[in-house]
Scaffold this active site. Sequence first.
Site, PDB file in Angstrom:
ATOM      1  N   TYR A 163       0.833  -1.201   0.000  1.00  0.00           N
ATOM      2  CA  TYR A 163       0.000   0.000   0.000  1.00  0.00           C
ATOM      3  C   TYR A 163       0.869   1.253   0.000  1.00  0.00           C
ATOM      4  CZ  TYR A 163      -3.536  -3.439   1.452  1.00  0.00           C
ATOM      5  OH  TYR A 163      -4.355  -4.542   1.537  1.00  0.00           O
ATOM      6  N   HIS A 179       0.498 -11.937   0.930  1.00  0.00           N
ATOM      7  CA  HIS A 179      -0.595 -11.129   0.357  1.00  0.00           C
ATOM      8  C   HIS A 179      -1.485 -11.916  -0.619  1.00  0.00           C
ATOM      9  CE1 HIS A 179      -1.526  -6.595  -0.244  1.00  0.00           C
ATOM     10  NE2 HIS A 179      -2.610  -7.302  -0.393  1.00  0.00           N
TER      11      HIS A 179
HETATM   12  P1  NAP Z   1     -13.997  -1.162   1.935  1.00  0.00           P
HETATM   13  O1  NAP Z   1     -13.504  -1.124   3.308  1.00  0.00           O
HETATM   14  O2  NAP Z   1     -15.123  -2.085   1.592  1.00  0.00           O
HETATM   15  O3  NAP Z   1     -14.454   0.281   1.450  1.00  0.00           O
HETATM   16  C1  NAP Z   1     -13.723   1.439   1.681  1.00  0.00           C
HETATM   17  C2  NAP Z   1     -14.529   2.607   1.108  1.00  0.00           C
HETATM   18  O4  NAP Z   1     -15.801   2.642   1.776  1.00  0.00           O
HETATM   19  C3  NAP Z   1     -13.886   3.947   1.333  1.00  0.00           C
HETATM   20  O5  NAP Z   1     -14.160   4.728   0.188  1.00  0.00           O
HETATM   21  C4  NAP Z   1     -14.606   4.508   2.543  1.00  0.00           C
HETATM   22  O6  NAP Z   1     -14.721   5.931   2.511  1.00  0.00           O
HETATM   23  C5  NAP Z   1     -15.979   3.895   2.374  1.00  0.00           C
HETATM   24  N1  NAP Z   1     -16.633   3.711   3.680  1.00  0.00           N
HETATM   25  C6  NAP Z   1     -16.103   3.185   4.818  1.00  0.00           C
HETATM   26  N2  NAP Z   1     -16.991   3.190   5.813  1.00  0.00           N
HETATM   27  C7  NAP Z   1     -18.135   3.738   5.303  1.00  0.00           C
HETATM   28  C8  NAP Z   1     -19.395   4.035   5.855  1.00  0.00           C
HETATM   29  N3  NAP Z   1     -19.698   3.789   7.131  1.00  0.00           N
HETATM   30  N4  NAP Z   1     -20.332   4.617   5.033  1.00  0.00           N
HETATM   31  C9  NAP Z   1     -20.041   4.872   3.744  1.00  0.00           C
HETATM   32  N5  NAP Z   1     -18.859   4.619   3.166  1.00  0.00           N
HETATM   33  C10 NAP Z   1     -17.904   4.060   3.944  1.00  0.00           C
HETATM   34  O7  NAP Z   1     -12.832  -1.490   0.886  1.00  0.00           O
HETATM   35  P2  NAP Z   1     -11.263  -1.738   0.939  1.00  0.00           P
HETATM   36  O8  NAP Z   1     -10.533  -0.567   1.407  1.00  0.00           O
HETATM   37  O9  NAP Z   1     -10.914  -2.326  -0.387  1.00  0.00           O
HETATM   38  O10 NAP Z   1     -11.107  -2.947   1.991  1.00  0.00           O
HETATM   39  C11 NAP Z   1     -10.831  -2.738   3.352  1.00  0.00           C
HETATM   40  C12 NAP Z   1      -9.394  -3.089   3.716  1.00  0.00           C
HETATM   41  O11 NAP Z   1      -9.119  -4.452   3.417  1.00  0.00           O
HETATM   42  C13 NAP Z   1      -8.330  -2.344   2.885  1.00  0.00           C
HETATM   43  O12 NAP Z   1      -8.217  -0.995   3.267  1.00  0.00           O
HETATM   44  C14 NAP Z   1      -7.132  -3.201   3.133  1.00  0.00           C
HETATM   45  O13 NAP Z   1      -6.581  -2.948   4.421  1.00  0.00           O
HETATM   46  C15 NAP Z   1      -7.753  -4.604   3.052  1.00  0.00           C
HETATM   47  N6  NAP Z   1      -7.675  -5.197   1.690  1.00  0.00           N
HETATM   48  C16 NAP Z   1      -6.933  -6.334   1.541  1.00  0.00           C
HETATM   49  C17 NAP Z   1      -6.807  -6.908   0.277  1.00  0.00           C
HETATM   50  C18 NAP Z   1      -5.982  -8.145   0.137  1.00  0.00           C
HETATM   51  O14 NAP Z   1      -5.686  -8.554  -0.992  1.00  0.00           O
HETATM   52  N7  NAP Z   1      -5.615  -8.800   1.217  1.00  0.00           N
HETATM   53  C19 NAP Z   1      -7.459  -6.356  -0.827  1.00  0.00           C
HETATM   54  C20 NAP Z   1      -8.240  -5.224  -0.629  1.00  0.00           C
HETATM   55  C21 NAP Z   1      -8.350  -4.673   0.633  1.00  0.00           C
HETATM   56  P3  NAP Z   1     -13.716   6.941   3.270  1.00  0.00           P
HETATM   57  O15 NAP Z   1     -12.341   6.371   3.171  1.00  0.00           O
HETATM   58  O16 NAP Z   1     -13.901   8.211   2.511  1.00  0.00           O
HETATM   59  O17 NAP Z   1     -14.171   7.076   4.691  1.00  0.00           O
END
Ligand code: NAP
Length: 281
Positions: A57, A115
């Site tokens: 990241y 990962h």
């Molecule tokens: P997510 O958590 O499903 O979505 C994040 C998005 O949703 C951001 O734009 C955030 O906005 C918004 N959001 C968060 N809470 C909200 C709420 N209460 N109401 C409305 N919108 C909301 O997606 P993600 O970031 O892809 O996944 C989460 C975490 O999982 C990542 O950050 C990472 O640490 C991990 N991840 C791991 C992998 C892997 O391959 N292992 C892949 C993808 C992700 P704001 O930021 O503007 O608040």
Amino acid sequence: MPSTIRTTTLPSGEALPVLGQGTWRMGEDFSRHADEVNALKLGLDLGMTLIDTAEMYASGGAEEVVADAIAGRRDEVFLVSKVLPSNASRIGVPAACDRSLRHLRTDRIDLYLLHWPGSLPLAETVEAFDALKKAGKIRHWGVSNFDTHEMEELVSLPAGDSVQTNQILYNLSQRGPEFDLAPWSRQRGIPLMAYSPVDQGVLARNTTLEAIAARHNATAAQIALAWVMAQPGVIAIPKAGKQEHVRQNVAASDIELTPDDFADIDRAFPPPTRKRGLQMI
Ligand code: NAP
């Protein structure tokens, strides 16, 4: 006031909150640095003590945001980071871990994940994880984006059964893992860590979830999160850069979905009826 977020148990016996904080896309733009740090700090204050990051990241930039957020309170935090598959060799893993520790400004990672499955021999990665554990640089290790057959291969390796979690894409738009990966993991007591639990924000605009949310005086995103947290042995790690989202996500852990809610959700987002390969983003 820290919230009382339910916990689940790692194979090691350690209890972990079923709601943590993601950090993908943090650390990419320094003008957002203070907001990102403050969002993570607020999450810690409210009880979301598990923070998920990765060397990938922002090429270590997200780990540096985390370092600022946990400064002076390292012992409150359960820190998860990940090594890229291209670094997952006997020599590459310890080097990547040292880089992550430098970026995170800490002496240990609580849970270090591969990962995604790569082309280097998995046995070599597990051996390297084991050596890092012995050196005290990581406390536990796990994997990410492993489908059932890959988990089978992993647990058949020497020390492979020390795996503590599998972090996967799992949310209402992606229910495929419920067919076999989730039952397989549950049976072995290996928690799944659900990434993108609000489908990167898409579920926050879903009309079915909005209708259910109205019954709970909540938001659609909170219902999507409450559903993930209601799955046994599953930890949700939403990313929120906005403090309002952080507060809402913590509050989602208090929502108790009713049988009617679950039925409405199943109609709009049917559970899988056949095996589909694990998706990843
Ligand atoms: P997510 O958590 O499903 O979505 C994040 C998005 O949703 C951001 O734009 C955030 O906005 C918004 N959001 C968060 N809470 C909200 C709420 N209460 N109401 C409305 N919108 C909301 O997606 P993600 O970031 O892809 O996944 C989460 C975490 O999982 C990542 O950050 C990472 O640490 C991990 N991840 C791991 C992998 C892997 O391959 N292992 C892949 C993808 C992700 P704001 O930021 O503007 O608040």
